[in-house]
Design a protein around this motif. Structure first.
Motif, PDB file in Angstrom:
ATOM      1  N   LYS A  33       8.940   4.758   2.671  1.00 15.64           N
ATOM      2  CA  LYS A  33       8.590   4.823   1.254  1.00 15.64           C
ATOM      3  C   LYS A  33       7.108   4.558   0.993  1.00 15.64           C
ATOM      4  O   LYS A  33       6.623   4.783  -0.118  1.00 15.64           O
ATOM      5  N   ARG A  34       6.397   4.087   2.022  1.00 15.65           N
ATOM      6  CA  ARG A  34       4.951   3.880   1.856  1.00 15.65           C
ATOM      7  C   ARG A  34       4.176   5.188   2.018  1.00 15.65           C
ATOM      8  O   ARG A  34       2.967   5.220   1.780  1.00 15.65           O
ATOM      9  N   GLU A  46       2.484  10.194  -8.122  1.00 16.42           N
ATOM     10  CA  GLU A  46       2.551   9.462  -6.853  1.00 16.42           C
ATOM     11  C   GLU A  46       1.708   8.192  -6.869  1.00 16.42           C
ATOM     12  O   GLU A  46       1.918   7.286  -6.069  1.00 16.42           O
ATOM     13  N   GLN A  61      -2.924   3.614   7.962  1.00 16.51           N
ATOM     14  CA  GLN A  61      -1.799   2.700   8.125  1.00 16.51           C
ATOM     15  C   GLN A  61      -2.143   1.584   9.104  1.00 16.51           C
ATOM     16  O   GLN A  61      -1.875   0.404   8.846  1.00 16.51           O
ATOM     17  N   VAL A 113      -3.775   2.495  -2.976  1.00 21.72           N
ATOM     18  CA  VAL A 113      -3.282   3.862  -2.786  1.00 21.72           C
ATOM     19  C   VAL A 113      -4.363   4.670  -2.081  1.00 21.72           C
ATOM     20  O   VAL A 113      -5.500   4.757  -2.554  1.00 21.72           O
ATOM     21  N   TYR A 164       0.827  -1.202   0.000  1.00 20.44           N
ATOM     22  CA  TYR A 164       0.000   0.000   0.000  1.00 20.44           C
ATOM     23  C   TYR A 164       0.863   1.254   0.000  1.00 20.44           C
ATOM     24  O   TYR A 164       2.057   1.224   0.277  1.00 20.44           O
ATOM     25  N   LYS A 165       0.214   2.371  -0.320  1.00 14.85           N
ATOM     26  CA  LYS A 165       0.875   3.668  -0.281  1.00 14.85           C
ATOM     27  C   LYS A 165      -0.117   4.706   0.229  1.00 14.85           C
ATOM     28  O   LYS A 165      -1.304   4.649  -0.108  1.00 14.85           O
ATOM     29  N   ALA A 173       2.507  -0.258  -5.523  1.00 13.48           N
ATOM     30  CA  ALA A 173       1.441  -0.351  -4.523  1.00 13.48           C
ATOM     31  C   ALA A 173       0.110  -0.717  -5.178  1.00 13.48           C
ATOM     32  O   ALA A 173      -0.312  -0.094  -6.154  1.00 13.48           O
ATOM     33  N   SER A 176       4.060   9.441   1.080  1.00 15.33           N
ATOM     34  CA  SER A 176       4.620  10.495   0.224  1.00 15.33           C
ATOM     35  C   SER A 176       3.812  11.775   0.386  1.00 15.33           C
ATOM     36  O   SER A 176       2.626  11.749   0.712  1.00 15.33           O
TER      37      SER A 176
END
Length: 279
Positions: A20-21, A71, A132, A79, A2-3, A76, A23
């Motif tokens: 990195k997950r 992005e 998260q 998102v 995931y992101k 991922a 941004s």
């Protein structure tokens, strides 16, 4: 995999900036033609000086759909995007447009959801942290989206500012009201509505009394404190943020209290000495 994408009105703790997950997508600030990108290069002290010295109101521009689109690309599968209140900025619509653009260009099964935070600053941060937690608990994309939308509906955001000058300069407050408030040292306690508008909840003479009233009003609206995270965002006033934390600890026991310095967009409106809390 995931992101989580968050616009730059939301503050991220240092550890998440390196994750990195997560941004950031930057908004752009403008003070008398001076363009400032609200990213890792943002210098709060010089920006506040520019704002204070300018007779004009600072402006902000939302990220382009293209900035969001970049992005969304990558490995991922899920998102999640968290933006500044759709009532205050075009960032939400820009992120939605980018999601449509992505699905038109790519047919890879990626799932994208854009959350209108109906908040700002630290409110966006709490939503990102909540996403998260849900993702890492093993829930499906649809479950994460629904539970997060419910969480957003239950959230409240409050703030007290040292000065109302930026609100006056940008036309969000009349010159007379600003003059009276500053002359009498009256500090309004502001809050966001459930749809993301800003309104005056209360007021007090002096910063400490206003902060105390803010905490009182927050407690009135907050249930199940021991299972919740409360966040404090400050504009160049860490001691004041610690004072707010001490006030909170005297009246309630929260699962966790997070303190962060404001990013650019929040600093633009909160100004030197401003405090925002979200729960």
């Amino acid at each position: 995999m995931y992101k989580i994408v968050i616009d730059s009105c939301g503050e991220l703790p240092e550890e998440l900036k390196q994750d990195k997950r997560f941004s950031h997508v930057a908004l752009t600030l403008d003070v008398d033609g001076v363009q400032i990108t609200d990213d890792e290069t943002f210098d709060q002290a010089s920006f506040l000086k520019l704002v204070k010295e300018s007779p004009n109101g600072p402006k902000s521009a939302c990220p382009s759909p293209g900035a969001y689109l970049e992005e969304y690309k990558g490995e991922a599968e899920h998102v999640y995007v968290v933006t500044l209140s759709g009532e205050l900025s075009g960032s939400y619509n820009s992120a939605l447009c980018a999601a449509e653009m992505y699905h038109e260009e790519f047919d890879d099964g990626k799932q994208i959801h854009v959350f209108n935070s109906k908040s700002a600053s630290i409110g966006e941060t709490l939503i990102a942290l909540y996403v998260q937690k849900l993702e890492e608990s093993g829930l499906t994309f649809e479950e994460v989206v629904q539970l997060t939308e419910d969480y957003i509906e239950s959230m409240n955001t409050f703030f007290v500012l040292e000065t109302l000058e930026t609100f006056r300069k940008t036309g969000r407050l009349s010159r007379l009201k600003s003059f009276v408030a500053n002359t009498l040292n009256i500090k309004p306690v502001m809050a966001s509505t459930q749809t993301g508008y800003i309104y005056m909840l209360d007021q007090a003479r002096g910063m400490k009394k206003a902060l105390t009233k803010m905490i009182d009003r927050m407690i009135e609206k907050t249930k199940d404190c021991e299972n919740k995270i409360i966040a404090i965002s400050h504009c160049n006033c860490p001691e004041r943020a610690e004072f707010v934390k001490s006030l909170i600890e005297k009246v309630a026991h929260f699962k966790k209290i997070v303190i962060l310095d404001m990013a650019g967009v929040s600093s633009m409106y909160a100004n030197d000495g401003g405090i925002i809390i979200a729960v």
